[in-house]
Write an enzyme that holds these catalytic residues in place. Sequence first.
Site, mmCIF file in Angstrom:
data_model
loop_
_atom_site.group_PDB
_atom_site.id
_atom_site.type_symbol
_atom_site.label_atom_id
_atom_site.label_comp_id
_atom_site.label_asym_id
_atom_site.label_seq_id
_atom_site.Cartn_x
_atom_site.Cartn_y
_atom_site.Cartn_z
ATOM 1 N N CYS A 183 -10.541 -4.741 0.816
ATOM 2 C CA CYS A 183 -11.848 -3.715 1.256
ATOM 3 C C CYS A 183 -12.571 -3.603 -0.213
ATOM 4 O O CYS A 183 -12.275 -4.277 -1.255
ATOM 5 C CB CYS A 183 -11.109 -2.070 1.219
ATOM 6 S SG CYS A 183 -10.601 -1.621 -0.419
ATOM 7 N N ASN A 223 0.899 -1.489 -0.244
ATOM 8 C CA ASN A 223 -0.051 0.065 0.007
ATOM 9 C C ASN A 223 0.883 1.373 0.035
ATOM 10 O O ASN A 223 2.057 1.287 0.431
ATOM 11 C CB ASN A 223 -0.958 0.000 1.156
ATOM 12 C CG ASN A 223 -0.398 -0.333 2.493
ATOM 13 O OD1 ASN A 223 0.671 -0.813 2.762
ATOM 14 N ND2 ASN A 223 -0.888 0.356 3.420
ATOM 15 N N CYS A 255 -11.264 -2.945 -3.671
ATOM 16 C CA CYS A 255 -10.366 -3.745 -4.009
ATOM 17 C C CYS A 255 -11.182 -5.108 -4.517
ATOM 18 O O CYS A 255 -10.644 -5.645 -5.693
ATOM 19 C CB CYS A 255 -9.242 -4.054 -3.077
ATOM 20 S SG CYS A 255 -7.923 -2.809 -2.972
ATOM 21 N N GLU A 290 -3.612 -4.238 -3.123
ATOM 22 C CA GLU A 290 -4.136 -5.132 -4.175
ATOM 23 C C GLU A 290 -4.269 -4.512 -5.399
ATOM 24 O O GLU A 290 -4.091 -4.924 -6.560
ATOM 25 C CB GLU A 290 -5.731 -5.454 -3.738
ATOM 26 C CG GLU A 290 -5.630 -6.402 -2.205
ATOM 27 C CD GLU A 290 -5.917 -5.255 -1.057
ATOM 28 O OE1 GLU A 290 -5.327 -4.192 -1.090
ATOM 29 O OE2 GLU A 290 -6.784 -6.092 -0.266
HETATM 30 N N1 THU Z 1 -5.476 -1.121 2.494
HETATM 31 C C1 THU Z 1 -4.829 -1.988 1.531
HETATM 32 O O1 THU Z 1 -3.926 -1.920 0.876
HETATM 33 N N2 THU Z 1 -5.666 -3.108 1.143
HETATM 34 C C2 THU Z 1 -7.155 -3.326 1.699
HETATM 35 O O2 THU Z 1 -7.737 -4.097 1.188
HETATM 36 C C3 THU Z 1 -7.591 -2.466 2.893
HETATM 37 C C4 THU Z 1 -6.648 -1.210 3.197
HETATM 38 C C5 THU Z 1 -4.558 -0.249 3.085
HETATM 39 C C6 THU Z 1 -4.957 1.300 2.832
HETATM 40 C C7 THU Z 1 -4.274 2.163 3.835
HETATM 41 O O3 THU Z 1 -2.854 2.263 3.554
HETATM 42 C C8 THU Z 1 -4.187 1.249 5.058
HETATM 43 O O4 THU Z 1 -4.529 -0.367 4.374
HETATM 44 C C9 THU Z 1 -5.478 1.281 6.155
HETATM 45 O O5 THU Z 1 -6.461 1.609 5.454
#
Ligand code: THU
Length: 175
Positions: A100, A48, A103, A61
């Site tokens: 999430c 991320n 994604c 993702e």
């Molecule tokens: N995040 C992801 O990379 N993927 C997900 O499916 C859920 C959330 C990241 C976004 C942010 O940088 C951190 O997790 C907290 O939300």
Amino acid sequence: MLKTLDRPDCELVEKAQEAAARAYAPYSRFAVGAAVRSKSGAIYAAANLENASSGLTICAEAAALSLANSAGDPDIDAIAVVGFSFTDGAAGASRVIAPCGSCRQLIAEAAQRANGNVRVICCNGELSCIAVSTIAELLPNAFGPENLAVSRKWPALQEELRACAERLIAIRKKQ
Ligand code: THU
């Protein structure tokens, strides 16, 4: 547990865990790594990427799917996701995470593009908890390209894109 997975899935999960170490997450302090495996067998892993303007944050993702697409290898059949809070000690790495909503939508379209379902392997940071499902289970009745009145399908349009890009590159090479 990692031992319950077959060798290719184990490797996918390990790549996702390693990618999480490269997260840029100063705001949430939550690191996520994702690794997609394409039907060619190649693995694309990403972390991320946060931003002070929170809405601009890129999920792991989304970044991994984008890598596979940019490599010209977008037909994926599995994605592993590993996430953990890195400032909460052991507790932060014990809870399993799942993609999430945005994604899930991106994975659903990747599955549709690959003419198949995509297995989603969700893990906690220490890989002691692993939940395997499919994107169809995580996002049933997904909104998708078939809901839009597109008269021309992507494979045909992609041919046109390639021909156009080749023409442009040829013009540049002549200059
Ligand atoms: N995040 C992801 O990379 N993927 C997900 O499916 C859920 C959330 C990241 C976004 C942010 O940088 C951190 O997790 C907290 O939300």
